[in-house]
Design a protein around this motif. Structure first.
Motif, PDB file in Angstrom:
ATOM      1  N   UNK A 198       0.817  -1.220   0.000  1.00 33.76           N
ATOM      2  CA  UNK A 198       0.000   0.000   0.000  1.00 33.76           C
ATOM      3  C   UNK A 198       0.847   1.265   0.000  1.00 33.76           C
ATOM      4  N   UNK A 199       2.161   1.090  -0.082  1.00 29.50           N
ATOM      5  CA  UNK A 199       3.075   2.219   0.057  1.00 29.50           C
ATOM      6  C   UNK A 199       3.265   2.998  -1.229  1.00 29.50           C
ATOM      7  N   UNK A 200       4.132   4.008  -1.135  1.00 31.79           N
ATOM      8  CA  UNK A 200       4.432   4.876  -2.274  1.00 31.79           C
ATOM      9  C   UNK A 200       5.031   4.082  -3.424  1.00 31.79           C
ATOM     10  N   UNK A 201       4.812   4.563  -4.636  1.00 28.86           N
ATOM     11  CA  UNK A 201       5.329   3.910  -5.832  1.00 28.86           C
ATOM     12  C   UNK A 201       6.607   4.574  -6.345  1.00 28.86           C
ATOM     13  N   UNK A 202       6.946   5.719  -5.793  1.00 27.36           N
ATOM     14  CA  UNK A 202       8.182   6.421  -6.145  1.00 27.36           C
ATOM     15  C   UNK A 202       8.771   7.029  -4.869  1.00 27.36           C
ATOM     16  N   UNK A 245       9.873  -0.932  -5.866  1.00 29.46           N
ATOM     17  CA  UNK A 245       9.123  -2.177  -5.829  1.00 29.46           C
ATOM     18  C   UNK A 245       8.495  -2.288  -4.438  1.00 29.46           C
ATOM     19  N   UNK A 246       7.189  -2.484  -4.383  1.00 27.75           N
ATOM     20  CA  UNK A 246       6.507  -2.619  -3.105  1.00 27.75           C
ATOM     21  C   UNK A 246       6.518  -4.083  -2.664  1.00 27.75           C
ATOM     22  N   UNK A 247       6.699  -4.299  -1.367  1.00 26.83           N
ATOM     23  CA  UNK A 247       6.935  -5.643  -0.850  1.00 26.83           C
ATOM     24  C   UNK A 247       5.906  -6.082   0.183  1.00 26.83           C
ATOM     25  N   UNK A 248       5.776  -7.410   0.290  1.00 27.07           N
ATOM     26  CA  UNK A 248       5.143  -8.024   1.456  1.00 27.07           C
ATOM     27  C   UNK A 248       6.105  -9.093   1.973  1.00 27.07           C
ATOM     28  N   UNK A 272       5.559  -6.747  10.712  1.00 24.42           N
ATOM     29  CA  UNK A 272       4.462  -5.823  11.005  1.00 24.42           C
ATOM     30  C   UNK A 272       4.492  -4.674  10.012  1.00 24.42           C
ATOM     31  N   UNK A 273       3.323  -4.087   9.782  1.00 26.83           N
ATOM     32  CA  UNK A 273       3.217  -2.880   8.975  1.00 26.83           C
ATOM     33  C   UNK A 273       3.404  -1.660   9.862  1.00 26.83           C
ATOM     34  N   UNK A 274       3.942  -0.614   9.276  1.00 28.01           N
ATOM     35  CA  UNK A 274       4.238   0.599  10.055  1.00 28.01           C
ATOM     36  C   UNK A 274       4.051   1.827   9.178  1.00 28.01           C
ATOM     37  N   UNK A 275       3.364   2.818   9.713  1.00 27.31           N
ATOM     38  CA  UNK A 275       3.188   4.085   9.017  1.00 27.31           C
ATOM     39  C   UNK A 275       4.240   5.068   9.491  1.00 27.31           C
ATOM     40  N   UNK A 276       5.145   5.420   8.600  1.00 28.72           N
ATOM     41  CA  UNK A 276       6.228   6.353   8.906  1.00 28.72           C
ATOM     42  C   UNK A 276       5.794   7.768   8.529  1.00 28.72           C
ATOM     43  N   UNK A 277       6.056   8.708   9.398  1.00 31.06           N
ATOM     44  CA  UNK A 277       5.738  10.114   9.131  1.00 31.06           C
ATOM     45  C   UNK A 277       7.021  10.826   8.720  1.00 31.06           C
ATOM     46  N   UNK A 278       7.038  11.347   7.506  1.00 26.27           N
ATOM     47  CA  UNK A 278       8.205  12.043   6.980  1.00 26.27           C
ATOM     48  C   UNK A 278       8.403  13.386   7.678  1.00 26.27           C
ATOM     49  N   UNK A 279       9.601  13.970   7.558  1.00 31.69           N
ATOM     50  CA  UNK A 279       9.822  15.319   8.095  1.00 31.69           C
ATOM     51  C   UNK A 279       8.813  16.333   7.564  1.00 31.69           C
ATOM     52  N   UNK A 280       8.302  16.111   6.352  1.00 32.66           N
ATOM     53  CA  UNK A 280       7.323  17.022   5.756  1.00 32.66           C
ATOM     54  C   UNK A 280       5.938  16.861   6.348  1.00 32.66           C
ATOM     55  N   UNK A 338       3.968   4.027   3.970  1.00 30.90           N
ATOM     56  CA  UNK A 338       3.607   2.733   4.546  1.00 30.90           C
ATOM     57  C   UNK A 338       4.741   1.723   4.341  1.00 30.90           C
ATOM     58  N   UNK A 339       5.221   1.156   5.435  1.00 33.68           N
ATOM     59  CA  UNK A 339       6.318   0.193   5.423  1.00 33.68           C
ATOM     60  C   UNK A 339       5.854  -1.175   5.908  1.00 33.68           C
TER      61      UNK A 339
END
Length: 220
Positions: A165-169, A176-179, A197-205, A210-211
């Motif tokens: 579900x993560x970013x494509x670029x 490449x998105x992984x499971x 586990x899945x983890x939502x990372x918040x960027x500095x911006x 989604x990781x």
């Protein structure tokens, strides 16, 4: 920060130059993958119950804060790798105290390694946000073969990449998105999944990415 800040004008550019430019043109703490506190990685590393002199390899480390965290916890045998010399220079400058720690810095390409081929008996391989940039099957094969060549029996592998579900670029590059199943396929049956586990990372911006984090152990 806009992930497209370092887009190349064509698809034939040099990846070493690409990543060097990323660190030379943008303050480290503004980069889209910067973590002030890499707690997910630290927690997974601690679950491995490594000795203080265990050989830890950080693949594609950039200017990560993880090395300072590991040194503070007493780990004394660390190898840090990146394709961009500028990133490792930045990391060295940000190390607070490591006079009693053996830290080796290696500028090399994980998908076309030279010096990295000399590595052996790695206790822990850590990769956050590196593997997903290898979009060609040949790059992926070279990367996983390097893990199999260098991580010892009983050693651990941590992979943290953009999930399905993560970013494509990122940074102007396709990813490449992984499971977890894709990690397992690349590593092979000799590596046993211990945790994911899945983890939502918040960027500095303030944007989110989604990781998927995973911890594997190489079986006897």
């Amino acid at each position: 920060m806009n992930d497209d800040f370092c887009i190349s004008e064509d698809n034939s550019y040099n990846f070493e130059k690409h990543w060097n430019n990323a660190y030379l043109k943008t303050p480290t703490q503004s980069l889209g993958w910067y973590e002030e506190n890499p707690i997910q990685s630290v927690d997974l590393i601690n679950e491995c119950n490594l000795s203080s002199d265990a050989l830890i390899f950080n693949a594609g480390a950039g200017a990560t804060t993880l090395i300072n965290k590991l040194v503070a916890q007493g780990y004394s045998n660390i190898i840090v790798n990146d394709i961009a010399a500028s990133a490792l220079t930045e990391l060295k400058n940000n190390l607070t105290s490591h006079k009693h720690t053996k830290i080796q810095f290696i500028v090399d390409d994980l998908t076309n390694p030279t010096e990295l081929l000399n590595l052996k008996n790695i206790d822990l391989w850590h990769d956050r946000a590196v593997l997903h940039f290898f979009t060609d099957e040949s790059q992926q094969l070279a990367y996983f073969n390097l893990i199999k060549k260098t991580v010892k029996v009983g050693g651990f592998v941590i992979l943290a990449e953009f999930n399905l579900d993560g970013a494509k670029k990122c940074c102007g590059l396709n990813v490449v998105n992984y499971n977890v199943e894709m990690f397992q396929k690349g590593l092979g049956k000799e590596f046993q999944l211990l945790k994911s586990f899945n983890y939502t990372y918040i960027q500095p911006s303030g944007n989110t990415r989604e990781y998927v984090y995973s911890l594997f152990k190489r079986a006897a």
